[in-house]
Design a protein around this motif. Sequence first.
Motif, PDB file in Angstrom:
ATOM      1  N   SER A   1      44.912  45.926  43.602  1.00 40.59           N
ATOM      2  CA  SER A   1      46.279  45.421  43.444  1.00 40.59           C
ATOM      3  C   SER A   1      47.257  46.565  43.184  1.00 40.59           C
ATOM      4  O   SER A   1      48.393  46.538  43.644  1.00 40.59           O
TER       5      SER A   1
ATOM      6  N   SER B   1      49.828  42.375  37.200  1.00 38.73           N
ATOM      7  CA  SER B   1      50.058  40.940  37.042  1.00 38.73           C
ATOM      8  C   SER B   1      51.550  40.652  36.967  1.00 38.73           C
ATOM      9  O   SER B   1      52.052  39.713  37.603  1.00 38.73           O
TER      10      SER B   1
ATOM     11  N   GLN C   1      44.513  35.647  32.223  1.00 35.73           N
ATOM     12  CA  GLN C   1      45.892  35.242  32.507  1.00 35.73           C
ATOM     13  C   GLN C   1      46.832  35.589  31.360  1.00 35.73           C
ATOM     14  O   GLN C   1      48.013  35.832  31.580  1.00 35.73           O
TER      15      GLN C   1
ATOM     16  N   GLN D   1      47.921  44.466  33.330  1.00 40.94           N
ATOM     17  CA  GLN D   1      49.171  43.823  32.942  1.00 40.94           C
ATOM     18  C   GLN D   1      50.318  44.187  33.878  1.00 40.94           C
ATOM     19  O   GLN D   1      51.112  43.330  34.276  1.00 40.94           O
TER      20      GLN D   1
ATOM     21  N   LEU E   1      48.631  40.544  41.263  1.00 40.49           N
ATOM     22  CA  LEU E   1      47.308  40.247  40.713  1.00 40.49           C
ATOM     23  C   LEU E   1      47.349  38.926  39.961  1.00 40.49           C
ATOM     24  O   LEU E   1      48.225  38.704  39.114  1.00 40.49           O
ATOM     25  N   SER E   2      46.390  38.049  40.290  1.00 42.23           N
ATOM     26  CA  SER E   2      46.317  36.765  39.589  1.00 42.23           C
ATOM     27  C   SER E   2      44.852  36.372  39.392  1.00 42.23           C
ATOM     28  O   SER E   2      43.945  36.949  40.012  1.00 42.23           O
TER      29      SER E   2
END
Length: 447
Positions: free
Chosen positions: A20, A59, A40, A56, A64-65
């Motif tokens: 990512s 995300s 998450q 972090q 990124l998930s």
Amino acid sequence: MKLTVIGTGYVGLVSGVCFSDLGNEVVCVDKIGEKVLQLQRGEVPIYEPGLQELMQSNSEAGRLSFTTDIAAAVKEAEIIILAVGTPSLPNGEADLSYILGAAKEIALAMEGGPKILMTKSTVPVGTNETIERLVRELTDHPFEIASVPEFLREGSAIRDTMNPDRIVIGTDSDWARQRLTELHRPLTDRILHTDVRSAEMIKYASNAFLATKISFINEIANICEKVGADVSQVAEGMGYDKRIGASFLRAGIGYGGSCFPKDTQALIQIAGNVDYNFKLLKAVVEVNQAQRFNIIRKLEATLDDLYGRTVAIWGLAFKPETDDVRDAPAFEIIQVLIERGAHVKAYDPIATANFRRKLDHPSIQFCASAREAALEADALCILTEWEEFRTVSPAEIQSWLRGPHLIDGRNLFREEEVAGTDLSYYSVGRPNMNRGIRERADLLGIR
């Protein structure tokens, strides 16, 4: 590219985060709902320097998930990365139930454009062909199979992933080869294209060779102790030879962790399944198992009977910069100490909680600091080379101990650092620096 990573263990999570960070859209899938919720929230379930910050940031950037919905993740992806565990079975073979189960779920979820099913999990030779047959039996959706083994090291996983020595891409598909080369090109130009089976074998052969170097230098260290040579100087002299190289020539108490023990046993089984007796690798495993018990022999040389003694342990993780305690030498060493009646005071900067979940005993006192563990102990054993331990002087260690006995299983200290103390000092493969303890060891035949 759109990637889906199946499995958020060490390899899957690090790979997903790093891909990512290269600008790809990555979905990481795991069956464990609580783990996905933790990710998450931005919480990393493993200790790896730099991983949480990188996770972090990507995300927050929307690249990124994390999800438990494998069907939705597979549908959207062009490349599906298999990174589930392949733990050892009792006979040493790799347990393929998790990866084959994941392959079935992927097959049933395939929709959209053609897919590349890329295996990063360490699997025996021929496993990708098994995966391909299984998936083709369950779906007519177009896909190609590829083996792209990982070579990351715990404690430096981000650096190893982003700056690899090489990338190995094993596939028979020109399209998959081109797309996977494009995916990895930002990392390095050192990309090796092979057939699938050779890629699978490269991973096992690499780890087996590194394990062999470790066991070899430990055998040399054991001889050095008997002849009065210094294994540190021997290893340095060997390492200058470009044919040998200096890496993995550090004498100690042997390897541990999730890869070398598992992969060496698996390769022995792979060889056995085709009627080949891998004598060399069997000896590597035997040497490694025995090496950790030199700690016990040296303790007995200096303390006589271990019953009723207090022994401090510094280091529970199998290596520094990780909280991984899988097959850590500390387990067997501490178990023997308990069996022989010793009280153990143990400390690790990161791995104490993981260790305690696997081994908790009334004879073990888990301490909050290195000083607390060493204080009033009859002897101190260093089992992991954490940088924190290097910053403590031998003189300070002597002031904490009740008995002036230091067993340095990782050769943290130099001769000049110990020479000015009254410590009875044992290292690995180096001349002992205390005449009294050396003479006593000679009498007991362990030198």
